[in-house]
Design an enzyme around this catalytic site. Sequence first.
Site, PDB file in Angstrom:
ATOM      1  N   THR A  44       0.971  -1.236   0.017  1.00 13.84           N
ATOM      2  CA  THR A  44      -0.149  -0.040  -0.210  1.00 13.84           C
ATOM      3  C   THR A  44       0.883   1.193  -0.122  1.00 13.84           C
ATOM      4  O   THR A  44       0.616   2.138  -0.662  1.00 13.84           O
ATOM      5  CB  THR A  44      -0.795  -0.087   1.438  1.00 13.84           C
ATOM      6  OG1 THR A  44      -1.649  -1.028   1.161  1.00 13.84           O
ATOM      7  CG2 THR A  44      -1.779   1.172   1.369  1.00 13.84           C
ATOM      8  N   TYR A 107     -12.763  -4.376  -2.511  1.00 16.18           N
ATOM      9  CA  TYR A 107     -13.987  -3.868  -3.333  1.00 16.18           C
ATOM     10  C   TYR A 107     -14.922  -5.025  -3.443  1.00 16.18           C
ATOM     11  O   TYR A 107     -16.053  -4.894  -3.219  1.00 16.18           O
ATOM     12  CB  TYR A 107     -13.523  -3.415  -4.720  1.00 16.18           C
ATOM     13  CG  TYR A 107     -14.597  -2.923  -5.450  1.00 16.18           C
ATOM     14  CD1 TYR A 107     -15.322  -1.783  -4.988  1.00 16.18           C
ATOM     15  CD2 TYR A 107     -15.702  -3.470  -6.389  1.00 16.18           C
ATOM     16  CE1 TYR A 107     -16.506  -0.944  -5.557  1.00 16.18           C
ATOM     17  CE2 TYR A 107     -16.788  -2.764  -6.884  1.00 16.18           C
ATOM     18  CZ  TYR A 107     -17.046  -1.664  -6.618  1.00 16.18           C
ATOM     19  OH  TYR A 107     -18.426  -1.145  -7.014  1.00 16.18           O
ATOM     20  N   TYR A 133      -2.394 -10.158   4.560  1.00 20.32           N
ATOM     21  CA  TYR A 133      -2.512  -8.973   4.716  1.00 20.32           C
ATOM     22  C   TYR A 133      -3.816  -8.424   4.930  1.00 20.32           C
ATOM     23  O   TYR A 133      -4.560  -8.150   3.937  1.00 20.32           O
ATOM     24  CB  TYR A 133      -1.772  -8.181   3.844  1.00 20.32           C
ATOM     25  CG  TYR A 133      -1.629  -6.464   3.768  1.00 20.32           C
ATOM     26  CD1 TYR A 133      -1.944  -5.932   5.298  1.00 20.32           C
ATOM     27  CD2 TYR A 133      -1.513  -5.705   2.819  1.00 20.32           C
ATOM     28  CE1 TYR A 133      -1.969  -4.657   5.265  1.00 20.32           C
ATOM     29  CE2 TYR A 133      -1.319  -4.381   2.991  1.00 20.32           C
ATOM     30  CZ  TYR A 133      -1.606  -3.754   4.300  1.00 20.32           C
ATOM     31  OH  TYR A 133      -1.567  -2.520   4.725  1.00 20.32           O
ATOM     32  N   ARG A 138      -8.619  -0.556   4.295  1.00 20.02           N
ATOM     33  CA  ARG A 138      -8.406  -0.416   2.851  1.00 20.02           C
ATOM     34  C   ARG A 138      -9.468  -1.338   1.935  1.00 20.02           C
ATOM     35  O   ARG A 138      -9.624  -1.104   0.818  1.00 20.02           O
ATOM     36  CB  ARG A 138      -7.024  -0.716   2.505  1.00 20.02           C
ATOM     37  CG  ARG A 138      -6.046   0.157   3.197  1.00 20.02           C
ATOM     38  CD  ARG A 138      -5.846   1.610   2.261  1.00 20.02           C
ATOM     39  NE  ARG A 138      -4.985   2.301   2.551  1.00 20.02           N
ATOM     40  CZ  ARG A 138      -4.309   3.377   1.972  1.00 20.02           C
ATOM     41  NH1 ARG A 138      -4.916   3.634   0.520  1.00 20.02           N
ATOM     42  NH2 ARG A 138      -3.449   4.015   2.222  1.00 20.02           N
ATOM     43  N   LYS A 161      -0.022  -9.972   8.221  1.00 19.02           N
ATOM     44  CA  LYS A 161       0.272  -8.817   8.428  1.00 19.02           C
ATOM     45  C   LYS A 161      -1.014  -8.166   9.051  1.00 19.02           C
ATOM     46  O   LYS A 161      -1.942  -8.107   8.246  1.00 19.02           O
ATOM     47  CB  LYS A 161       0.849  -8.022   7.303  1.00 19.02           C
ATOM     48  CG  LYS A 161       0.864  -6.369   7.708  1.00 19.02           C
ATOM     49  CD  LYS A 161       1.260  -5.533   6.465  1.00 19.02           C
ATOM     50  CE  LYS A 161       1.383  -4.152   6.723  1.00 19.02           C
ATOM     51  NZ  LYS A 161       1.688  -3.256   5.641  1.00 19.02           N
ATOM     52  N   ILE A 203       5.803  -4.450   9.937  1.00 14.87           N
ATOM     53  CA  ILE A 203       6.210  -4.025   8.479  1.00 14.87           C
ATOM     54  C   ILE A 203       5.481  -2.573   8.526  1.00 14.87           C
ATOM     55  O   ILE A 203       4.427  -1.908   8.539  1.00 14.87           O
ATOM     56  CB  ILE A 203       4.969  -4.819   7.478  1.00 14.87           C
ATOM     57  CG1 ILE A 203       5.731  -6.090   7.368  1.00 14.87           C
ATOM     58  CG2 ILE A 203       5.471  -4.040   5.861  1.00 14.87           C
ATOM     59  CD1 ILE A 203       4.891  -6.868   6.354  1.00 14.87           C
TER      60      ILE A 203
END
Length: 291
Positions: A44, A107, A133, A138, A161, A203
């Site tokens: 990202t 999405y 992740y 997001r 993550k 991270i």
Amino acid sequence: MFKGSMVAIITPFRADGSVDEEAFRQLVEFQIENGTDVLVPCGTTGESATLSYEEHDQVIRACIEQARGRVPVVAGTGSNSTAEAIEISRHAKEMGADGLLLVSPYYNKPSQEGLYQHYKAIAEAVALPQILYNVPGRTGMNMQAATTIRLAEISNIVAIKEASGDVTQAGEILSKAGDKIDVLSGDDFLTLPLMAIGAKGVISVTANIMPKQVKAMVSAIEAGRWDEARALHLKMLDIHNAMFIESNPVPVKTAAALLGRCGDQVRLPLVSLQSASLEKLKQVMGRYELL
């Protein structure tokens, strides 16, 4: 397998919008020189959402070439299309990536079963260690602990993550599958709390501009120097928060530009840091004697 202070490295652009590979390679050197344990390009923070297939390959290849085996490279190859994620992941493997970072499909909003099948398909198609992740802010949905625990049974899924902000969820994963999958912090301001319950590292966004300090805190935790770690954690909270005064990676790329490490260009629909936010960022960086 992948642990310690890991950086979600930014992707510098030139004024014309193209990838600034020379600046990127210099950023890789800066990270290695300051003790970063793992490089994570095309996440990202690396603006993966607006990189073309060719640019994905360019950035990952440059990272691998510049690292020259000194530290592992975990390539961000996630997508909301399973077939696309497999294709990008295969390219990363061919180029020599040590592992993959795979964001949950955004999405589409798949069910938990859909998430499981997505990750299972990638794991079966690409023989590399893989880091899940989970970033609901997001992607629009949370990958539940039960799904992560189920995926932990797949041998090349080695870590997650966790950027859900839910320490309880991370704890559930560790309590039920901690012998099969590592948890990594996806939020700088939660690194210490998560490592306190067994996470293996972070991270990091902040490591783009303060790699030595992030590494120092992680090392203190790993060595059990909790007073030192706590002091470093509290000292860095303001800069961690400043990295999110607007959408990541706009603040951190602006900060890197203020340090003279690259340009501050981002790609639409992201725009440059707004003037009020810029002043706040400069004030915070000044307090940390970065400027």
